[in-house]
Motif scaffolding. Sequence first.
Motif, short mmCIF file in Angstrom:
data_model
loop_
_atom_site.label_atom_id
_atom_site.label_comp_id
_atom_site.label_asym_id
_atom_site.label_seq_id
_atom_site.Cartn_x
_atom_site.Cartn_y
_atom_site.Cartn_z
N GLN A 248 0.83 -1.20 0.00
CA GLN A 248 0.00 0.00 0.00
C GLN A 248 0.87 1.26 0.00
O GLN A 248 0.57 2.24 -0.70
CB GLN A 248 -0.92 -0.01 1.22
CG GLN A 248 -2.05 0.99 1.18
CD GLN A 248 -3.07 0.74 2.28
OE1 GLN A 248 -2.72 0.37 3.40
NE2 GLN A 248 -4.34 0.91 1.97
N VAL B 280 2.50 1.57 -3.50
CA VAL B 280 1.52 2.01 -4.49
C VAL B 280 1.26 3.52 -4.35
O VAL B 280 1.25 4.25 -5.34
CB VAL B 280 0.19 1.22 -4.33
CG1 VAL B 280 -0.93 1.89 -5.11
CG2 VAL B 280 0.38 -0.21 -4.81
N TRP B 281 1.04 3.97 -3.12
CA TRP B 281 0.76 5.39 -2.90
C TRP B 281 1.91 6.27 -3.40
O TRP B 281 1.70 7.29 -4.06
CB TRP B 281 0.49 5.65 -1.42
CG TRP B 281 0.10 7.07 -1.13
CD1 TRP B 281 -1.14 7.62 -1.21
CD2 TRP B 281 0.98 8.12 -0.72
NE1 TRP B 281 -1.10 8.96 -0.88
CE2 TRP B 281 0.18 9.29 -0.56
CE3 TRP B 281 2.35 8.19 -0.46
CZ2 TRP B 281 0.73 10.51 -0.17
CZ3 TRP B 281 2.88 9.41 -0.06
CH2 TRP B 281 2.09 10.55 0.08
N ARG C 174 4.29 5.44 -5.62
CA ARG C 174 4.41 5.36 -7.08
C ARG C 174 3.35 6.21 -7.76
O ARG C 174 3.63 6.91 -8.75
CB ARG C 174 4.27 3.91 -7.55
CG ARG C 174 5.55 3.09 -7.51
CD ARG C 174 5.41 1.84 -8.36
NE ARG C 174 5.38 2.16 -9.79
CZ ARG C 174 5.09 1.26 -10.75
NH1 ARG C 174 4.77 0.02 -10.42
NH2 ARG C 174 5.09 1.63 -12.01
N GLN C 175 2.11 6.15 -7.27
CA GLN C 175 1.04 6.94 -7.88
C GLN C 175 1.38 8.43 -7.88
O GLN C 175 1.20 9.11 -8.91
CB GLN C 175 -0.27 6.70 -7.14
CG GLN C 175 -0.91 5.35 -7.39
CD GLN C 175 -2.18 5.17 -6.58
OE1 GLN C 175 -2.27 5.60 -5.43
NE2 GLN C 175 -3.17 4.52 -7.16
N MET D 54 8.21 -2.95 -6.22
CA MET D 54 6.86 -3.46 -6.49
C MET D 54 6.89 -4.72 -7.36
O MET D 54 5.90 -5.46 -7.42
CB MET D 54 6.03 -2.38 -7.17
CG MET D 54 4.53 -2.68 -7.22
SD MET D 54 3.59 -1.20 -7.64
CE MET D 54 1.94 -1.91 -7.72
N ARG E 177 4.17 -7.82 -8.10
CA ARG E 177 3.59 -8.13 -9.42
C ARG E 177 3.74 -9.61 -9.74
O ARG E 177 2.82 -10.24 -10.28
CB ARG E 177 4.26 -7.30 -10.52
CG ARG E 177 3.84 -5.85 -10.55
CD ARG E 177 4.39 -5.11 -11.76
NE ARG E 177 3.88 -5.66 -12.99
CZ ARG E 177 4.62 -6.24 -13.92
NH1 ARG E 177 5.93 -6.35 -13.76
NH2 ARG E 177 4.08 -6.69 -15.02
N LYS F 52 -2.47 5.93 -12.41
CA LYS F 52 -2.67 5.63 -10.98
C LYS F 52 -3.43 4.32 -10.79
O LYS F 52 -3.07 3.50 -9.94
CB LYS F 52 -3.41 6.78 -10.30
CG LYS F 52 -2.55 8.02 -10.08
CD LYS F 52 -3.33 9.10 -9.34
CE LYS F 52 -2.48 10.31 -9.05
NZ LYS F 52 -3.22 11.37 -8.31
N ILE G 125 -1.21 1.31 -11.71
CA ILE G 125 -0.29 0.96 -10.63
C ILE G 125 -1.03 0.23 -9.50
O ILE G 125 -0.52 -0.74 -8.93
CB ILE G 125 0.38 2.24 -10.09
CG1 ILE G 125 1.33 2.83 -11.14
CG2 ILE G 125 1.15 1.96 -8.79
CD1 ILE G 125 1.85 4.21 -10.81
N LYS G 126 -2.24 0.66 -9.22
CA LYS G 126 -3.02 0.09 -8.11
C LYS G 126 -3.57 -1.31 -8.43
O LYS G 126 -3.95 -2.06 -7.52
CB LYS G 126 -4.17 1.02 -7.75
CG LYS G 126 -4.95 0.64 -6.49
CD LYS G 126 -5.94 1.73 -6.12
CE LYS G 126 -6.76 1.34 -4.88
NZ LYS G 126 -7.74 0.29 -5.17
N PHE H 283 -2.25 -4.18 -6.35
CA PHE H 283 -2.79 -4.22 -4.99
C PHE H 283 -4.20 -4.83 -5.00
O PHE H 283 -4.52 -5.67 -4.15
CB PHE H 283 -2.84 -2.82 -4.39
CG PHE H 283 -3.33 -2.78 -2.97
CD1 PHE H 283 -2.44 -2.92 -1.92
CD2 PHE H 283 -4.68 -2.62 -2.69
CE1 PHE H 283 -2.89 -2.90 -0.60
CE2 PHE H 283 -5.14 -2.60 -1.38
CZ PHE H 283 -4.25 -2.74 -0.34
#
Length: 274
Positions: free
Chosen positions: A136, A139-140, A142-143, A220, A224, A261, A264-265, A268
């Motif tokens: 999490q 992800v945040w 990277r976004q 990440m 993946r 965004k 990328i998410k 997750f």
Amino acid sequence: MQGRVPSGVLSPCAEVLSTQAGRIDFIDKNCFVDENSFVDKWHGSGTLIALAESAGDEASESSTLAERAVELITADILNNRFSAGAKLGVMELCDRHGIGPTPIREALSRLSNSGFVRAVGRRGFQVAPLSRDDLQDIVWLRQNIESEALLRAMRHGDSEWEASVVASLHLLLSAGESNARHRGAVPDLESIHKRFHRQLLAACGSARLLQMSDALYNQMYRYRCAAMMTPRWSNDFCDEHKKLADFVLSRDGDRAAAFLKQHIKDVFDMLYPD
């Protein structure tokens, strides 16, 4: 000011140098140390200059070996040769990669700063475990970092940048389609995928944004790989990247950033759907 070095005692500098270089057999007990030179009189093979040069060469070689060890251990982790949480033994890694313990320890220390490895008190190192909270966080970050870099690239990118995006997309689509027909047919698909994402941001004008993006992408990647093993893994690999490139090339900043965004998410959402 001069002072006689007592018999059997080396100056701290002399001891380190003789150990590192292996050029001096021993130091004469009558050598002097003064404020202008570390050692007035050497008894044995080699000279102070040769000794310093040798020590410098060895330091450079050690640094190069540490960098190589970082690359090799990172590849081990990203390719799941060591599972999450696995202990990383120094001597095991020495045997595996043919590198000495000092560069290996240096590499593990560097990797603990990049998030791939965790130092476990006095027990050594382990592969960093996977967790919902960690993903999490990645992800945040990277976004936010990549969407900002993408918007900057779209504002500043010229026709040469556009051409490089089109070329990297073409290569990615070709590799993706081949891999879809025969899984594993393109062993370097991941490097092609990473190159496409990097090319989207290449014109952002910030080396630090690109460095942070690269680091987070690598962190990440293990997630993946885990997501690819789930039944929820998307089969729209090529379509998604084509849509993203279309938004970017049409300079539609809002849609491009929003699509990136969510892209990328997706990892997750596949790993932690609830």
